[in-house]
Design a protein around this motif. Structure first.
Motif, short mmCIF file in Angstrom:
data_model
loop_
_atom_site.label_atom_id
_atom_site.label_comp_id
_atom_site.label_asym_id
_atom_site.label_seq_id
_atom_site.Cartn_x
_atom_site.Cartn_y
_atom_site.Cartn_z
N MET A 1 0.83 -1.20 0.00
CA MET A 1 0.00 0.00 0.00
C MET A 1 0.86 1.25 0.00
O MET A 1 1.34 1.68 1.04
N GLY A 2 1.05 1.85 -1.17
CA GLY A 2 1.82 3.08 -1.22
C GLY A 2 1.00 4.25 -0.70
O GLY A 2 1.53 5.22 -0.19
N ASP A 3 -0.32 4.15 -0.82
CA ASP A 3 -1.17 5.28 -0.47
C ASP A 3 -1.49 5.28 1.01
O ASP A 3 -2.04 4.33 1.55
N GLN A 4 -1.14 6.36 1.66
CA GLN A 4 -1.39 6.56 3.08
C GLN A 4 -2.74 7.23 3.28
O GLN A 4 -3.19 7.96 2.42
N VAL A 5 -3.33 7.00 4.43
CA VAL A 5 -4.49 7.79 4.82
C VAL A 5 -3.99 8.86 5.78
O VAL A 5 -3.34 8.55 6.77
N SER A 6 -4.24 10.15 5.46
CA SER A 6 -3.82 11.20 6.40
C SER A 6 -4.99 11.68 7.22
O SER A 6 -6.15 11.49 6.85
N LEU A 7 -4.66 12.29 8.33
CA LEU A 7 -5.66 12.76 9.28
C LEU A 7 -5.65 14.27 9.37
O LEU A 7 -4.59 14.88 9.48
N ALA A 8 -6.84 14.85 9.35
CA ALA A 8 -6.95 16.29 9.53
C ALA A 8 -8.02 16.58 10.58
O ALA A 8 -8.88 15.73 10.86
N VAL A 9 -7.95 17.74 11.18
CA VAL A 9 -8.98 18.18 12.13
C VAL A 9 -9.50 19.53 11.65
O VAL A 9 -8.71 20.42 11.32
N SER A 10 -10.81 19.66 11.53
CA SER A 10 -11.41 20.95 11.16
C SER A 10 -12.50 21.30 12.17
O SER A 10 -13.03 20.41 12.83
N THR A 11 -12.83 22.58 12.27
CA THR A 11 -13.76 23.02 13.30
C THR A 11 -14.83 23.93 12.72
O THR A 11 -14.53 24.89 12.01
N VAL A 12 -16.08 23.59 13.01
CA VAL A 12 -17.22 24.44 12.66
C VAL A 12 -17.50 25.32 13.87
O VAL A 12 -17.77 24.81 14.96
N ILE A 13 -17.41 26.63 13.70
CA ILE A 13 -17.56 27.57 14.82
C ILE A 13 -18.83 28.39 14.61
O ILE A 13 -18.93 29.16 13.64
N PHE A 14 -19.81 28.21 15.48
CA PHE A 14 -21.08 28.93 15.33
C PHE A 14 -21.19 30.06 16.35
O PHE A 14 -20.83 29.89 17.52
N ALA A 15 -21.72 31.19 15.90
CA ALA A 15 -22.11 32.27 16.81
C ALA A 15 -23.42 32.85 16.31
O ALA A 15 -23.75 32.73 15.13
N LEU A 16 -24.18 33.43 17.21
CA LEU A 16 -25.41 34.14 16.82
C LEU A 16 -25.12 35.63 16.69
O LEU A 16 -24.59 36.24 17.61
N ARG A 17 -25.47 36.18 15.55
CA ARG A 17 -25.31 37.62 15.31
C ARG A 17 -26.50 38.07 14.46
O ARG A 17 -27.10 37.26 13.76
N PRO A 18 -26.78 39.37 14.46
CA PRO A 18 -27.90 39.86 13.65
C PRO A 18 -27.66 39.63 12.16
O PRO A 18 -26.53 39.79 11.68
N HIS A 19 -28.71 39.26 11.47
CA HIS A 19 -28.63 39.14 10.02
C HIS A 19 -28.43 40.54 9.41
O HIS A 19 -29.07 41.49 9.87
N PRO A 20 -27.56 40.67 8.40
CA PRO A 20 -27.28 42.02 7.87
C PRO A 20 -28.52 42.72 7.31
O PRO A 20 -28.58 43.94 7.32
N ARG A 21 -29.50 41.97 6.81
CA ARG A 21 -30.70 42.62 6.27
C ARG A 21 -31.85 42.63 7.28
O ARG A 21 -32.40 43.68 7.58
N THR A 22 -32.21 41.46 7.82
CA THR A 22 -33.38 41.39 8.69
C THR A 22 -33.08 41.88 10.11
O THR A 22 -33.98 42.17 10.87
N HIS A 23 -31.80 41.90 10.49
CA HIS A 23 -31.35 42.28 11.82
C HIS A 23 -31.83 41.31 12.91
O HIS A 23 -31.67 41.58 14.09
N ARG A 24 -32.44 40.19 12.51
CA ARG A 24 -32.79 39.15 13.49
C ARG A 24 -31.56 38.28 13.74
O ARG A 24 -30.75 38.08 12.83
N PRO A 25 -31.41 37.74 14.96
CA PRO A 25 -30.23 36.90 15.21
C PRO A 25 -30.28 35.62 14.38
O PRO A 25 -31.31 34.95 14.32
N VAL A 26 -29.18 35.32 13.73
CA VAL A 26 -29.04 34.08 12.96
C VAL A 26 -27.66 33.49 13.22
O VAL A 26 -26.79 34.14 13.82
N LEU A 27 -27.47 32.26 12.77
CA LEU A 27 -26.18 31.59 12.97
C LEU A 27 -25.16 32.07 11.94
O LEU A 27 -25.46 32.14 10.75
N TRP A 28 -23.99 32.35 12.43
CA TRP A 28 -22.85 32.73 11.58
C TRP A 28 -21.72 31.74 11.83
O TRP A 28 -21.67 31.11 12.88
N LEU A 29 -20.81 31.65 10.87
CA LEU A 29 -19.59 30.88 11.11
C LEU A 29 -18.42 31.49 10.35
O LEU A 29 -18.62 32.10 9.29
N PRO A 30 -17.20 31.38 10.89
CA PRO A 30 -16.04 31.92 10.20
C PRO A 30 -15.44 30.89 9.25
O PRO A 30 -15.38 29.70 9.56
#
Lengths: 228, 228
Positions: A1-30
């Protein structure tokens, strides 16, 4: 097996902030703009290869820190994605362990965004690199499920909060209006809230009682894994 | 970095069977005796290194098949364990993606155990190889939580079942007696059961109505990941 399996870690970051149009709080992520191939120029979840001397959760916390300058308030493992079809090149396969973090609005504001980082409304994303669109979709689905049976909503709030504030979080996450009386009844039945003797005063409204969550229930409840 | 991180997949397989002494249904799981170092001679969860051409769930299904000759009825990803302290030798680090499978008693009986495989009562295990004792503890904790808010118990039952049979599964998983009237009320409130027009007859008891689960609710509900 020449092909290795690599491992990565990623993160979903949620915050509540006002929507730019409706100004109601909605979920945002960076998201982070990729500066090299593959998928150069596309937006992606913050993350990268797992360092051999770094634990999974530590790696996720580093993603969070490097993207938002924040330390995690709520950080939990979400899912490991390892399908054969997610490789970007024929001879490379990556399994990504995904974490999710929830941060409070004031944290999200205070956290200076890193280089090439931008916050997006979670339900209005461009097409992301790799399978990250699917990962975000799954994270949103999990969050919307979990808010119904756990105290996860607390991660978006301060130490104490009014029922109206808690309901606003549920409404923002679930994207629908909730009946105040029904919501109060549900919260009372669930038994996860403790009424304090303090009230939120000021503003146009009459004083509203402040609640806190039962501290005996862990925010990210991992049972035997807590503290690992 | 000379030290690579390797990937393994292991599977916790639960079935309900009578306890050898009390004859009440309890959770069992199959373990495999390790025939080489490290931890030679110890019992371990079925599993092994992830083949580079095999998906994560496919690898877990293979663990199940090779251990019990069964195909999965319920197979779901549980957690990825990747702490720095779980390496068995100084220069080797393994991240294990754990799946769990739930099988019906008749399946568990029909499934001929593989070589070096033995079924154990889940709450009476010897000390296992690596961190597998912790993994089983976590799986039991998750199962006991999940049975309270999902239809996971159905994985231990046939297509249709009486409320008494469903309650017996809950009692076996939770290790405590449940009040029949309360249990019935809870199940009715949760709205996950559909009453059929069929009855279980025979035996010493009066006919009991058969129920089935609402088929619109997936057994292993992974939302956007279903079918992946």
């Amino acid at each position: 097996m020449g092909d290795q399996v690599s491992l990565a870690v990623s993160t979903v970051i949620f915050a509540l902030r006002p929507h730019p149009r409706t100004h109601r709080p909605v979920l945002w992520l960076p998201l982070v703009r990729r500066i090299r191939a593959p998928h150069q120029g596309r937006w992606a979840l913050p993350g990268g290869p797992l360092a051999s001397d770094e634990g999974l959760a530590a790696s996720a916390a580093r993603n969070l820190r490097e993207t938002t300058r924040l330390t995690p308030q709520y950080l939990e493992q979400l899912y490991a994605f390892g399908g054969l079809d997610r490789a970007s090149t024929a001879d490379e396969r990556t399994v990504s362990v995904i974490y999710w973090a929830l941060v409070r609005p004031e944290e999200a504001d205070a956290g200076e965004a890193g280089v090439n980082v931008q916050w997006f409304v979670a339900d209005e994303l461009p097409e992301l690199a790799f399978d990250h669109s699917l990962i975000v979709e799954y994270a949103l689905w999990r969050l919307r499920n979990k808010v119904e049976y756990s105290r996860i909503a607390a991660a978006f709030l301060g130490e104490t909060f009014t029922l109206a504030e808690l309901r606003a979080v549920h409404e923002a996450v679930l994207q629908r209006t909730l009946d105040p009386a029904n919501f109060r009844r549900q919260m009372e039945t669930a038994g996860r809230l403790v009424a304090t003797e303090a009230f939120r005063t000021g503003g146009r409204h009459r004083p509203a009682r402040l609640y806190r969550h039962d501290q005996s229930i862990h925010l990210a409840d991992n049972g035997p894994l807590t503290g690992l």
